[in-house]
Scaffold this active site. Sequence first.
Site, PDB file in Angstrom:
ATOM      1  N   ASP A 272      36.940  37.462  19.843  1.00 28.56           N
ATOM      2  CA  ASP A 272      38.287  37.623  20.411  1.00 28.56           C
ATOM      3  C   ASP A 272      38.513  39.127  20.636  1.00 28.56           C
ATOM      4  OD1 ASP A 272      38.361  38.156  17.667  1.00 28.56           O
ATOM      5  OD2 ASP A 272      40.442  37.530  17.438  1.00 28.56           O
TER       6      ASP A 272
ATOM      7  N   ASP B 126      35.250  43.322  17.125  1.00 32.93           N
ATOM      8  CA  ASP B 126      34.397  42.419  17.918  1.00 32.93           C
ATOM      9  C   ASP B 126      33.534  43.242  18.878  1.00 32.93           C
ATOM     10  OD1 ASP B 126      35.996  39.497  17.683  1.00 32.93           O
ATOM     11  OD2 ASP B 126      37.258  41.262  17.537  1.00 32.93           O
TER      12      ASP B 126
ATOM     13  N   VAL C  30      33.393  35.216  14.869  1.00 37.66           N
ATOM     14  CA  VAL C  30      34.132  36.350  14.298  1.00 37.66           C
ATOM     15  C   VAL C  30      35.555  36.371  14.869  1.00 37.66           C
ATOM     16  CG1 VAL C  30      32.038  37.679  13.826  1.00 37.66           C
ATOM     17  CG2 VAL C  30      33.183  37.961  16.032  1.00 37.66           C
TER      18      VAL C  30
ATOM     19  N   HIS D 275      35.038  44.571  10.304  1.00 36.35           N
ATOM     20  CA  HIS D 275      34.719  43.229   9.810  1.00 36.35           C
ATOM     21  C   HIS D 275      33.592  42.524  10.577  1.00 36.35           C
ATOM     22  CE1 HIS D 275      38.761  43.505   7.956  1.00 36.35           C
ATOM     23  NE2 HIS D 275      39.220  43.832   9.151  1.00 36.35           N
ATOM     24  N   ASP D 276      33.805  42.405  11.888  1.00 36.09           N
ATOM     25  CA  ASP D 276      32.942  41.517  12.677  1.00 36.09           C
ATOM     26  C   ASP D 276      31.508  42.036  12.759  1.00 36.09           C
ATOM     27  OD1 ASP D 276      35.260  40.148  12.992  1.00 36.09           O
ATOM     28  OD2 ASP D 276      35.565  40.659  15.104  1.00 36.09           O
TER      29      ASP D 276
HETATM   30  C1  BDR Z   1      39.439  39.569  11.777  1.00 39.19           C
HETATM   31  O1  BDR Z   1      40.647  39.380  12.537  1.00 39.19           O
HETATM   32  C2  BDR Z   1      40.586  40.127  13.720  1.00 39.19           C
HETATM   33  O2  BDR Z   1      41.686  40.945  13.776  1.00 39.19           O
HETATM   34  C3  BDR Z   1      39.330  40.950  13.670  1.00 39.19           C
HETATM   35  O3  BDR Z   1      38.721  41.047  14.946  1.00 39.19           O
HETATM   36  C4  BDR Z   1      38.457  40.233  12.686  1.00 39.19           C
HETATM   37  O4  BDR Z   1      37.666  39.253  13.312  1.00 39.19           O
HETATM   38  C5  BDR Z   1      39.784  40.374  10.551  1.00 39.19           C
HETATM   39  O5  BDR Z   1      40.748  39.713   9.792  1.00 39.19           O
HETATM   40 CA    CA Z   2      37.418  39.242  15.745  1.00 40.65          CA
END
Ligand code: BDR
Ligand code: CA
Length: 315
Positions: free
Chosen positions: A10, A15, A124, A242-243
């Site tokens: 997304d 990402d 993700v 994160h991703d």
């Molecule tokens: C996740 O939520 C989105 O905001 C980020 O892209 C990540 O996948 C983190 O909580």
């Molecule tokens: Ca994401």
Amino acid sequence: MPHRIILDVDTGTDDAVALMVAALSPDIELTGATVVNGNVPVEVGTENTLRVLDHIGADVPVFQGMATPMVRPDFPIPRVDVSSYHGRYLDLPPARSRKGAQHAVDWLIETYLASEGDITLVAVAPLSNVAMAMKKEPAILEKIPEIVIMGGGHEFGNITPSAEFNIWADPEAARVVMTCGRPIRLVALDATHRALVSREDCARLRELNTPASTAAADLIERRIQGYDEHQPMHRTGTAPVHDALAVCAVIAPEVIETTFVHVDVETHGELTVGRTVCDVAHRGGQAPNVHLALNADEPRFVSMLQDILGRTLPD
Ligand code: BDR
Ligand code: CA
């Protein structure tokens, strides 16, 4: 042999880094990217995904998917806020490539049915595309060898006190996926917040001077600014990406530390909707279904980002 993956995104700043890692790593063959409503509306996420891939010269098919959660048409659809971490359109030139004609859900079904069961699904983003594909064609399940998900949190949430964004944004879909019976690795906030990228790391990325490393440095610096202002980490001047950690875990499983537990998703709780309920103390008596990452190897993650984002693709 590189790992074949499909990346469901997304896009989204983290990402974007995940896409670049997947497209540039010699250990990954990126079969395609599917886009879902999440950080930004799905059309914006699709354009952003194409922008990122064009920017590094990666020829990867991109398919636009679900514009809403699976069963909650009224659930808070992207709080599109141009001043947010993710902004709206990524600050890259408009995409030259075009999205594929198929809906992402149909492409996922067709691709898995035709596959030899060797394509890892890396999700993700909210799980609407993935769950819809499983609902529409359950025969794909046996063709998915593993699902690696960035989502959930055991100790804390990031969109509510108890929920992480990707799970909260479509809890019914997350529940379908979490309980689908296929092998799952869940890269939770607990792990991503232990793999922080610093301003100094960004400076080193910038020195590499590749399209991916400079774009990643820009994106991560923007994330650091946002985290410092709104959600400070235990070290200021750092942010989770994160991703990208989820993609790195496909390449090098040791970058995360997992424990095999039962995980389900709360879909009703007044205060806890979208929470991943992780039975780390084995109180519920249900068989483990998820390899849950609660810790990560930060130096390894950062050095993977440097190595992979310092690469370029042949013309
Ligand atoms: C996740 O939520 C989105 O905001 C980020 O892209 C990540 O996948 C983190 O909580
Ligand atoms: Ca994401």
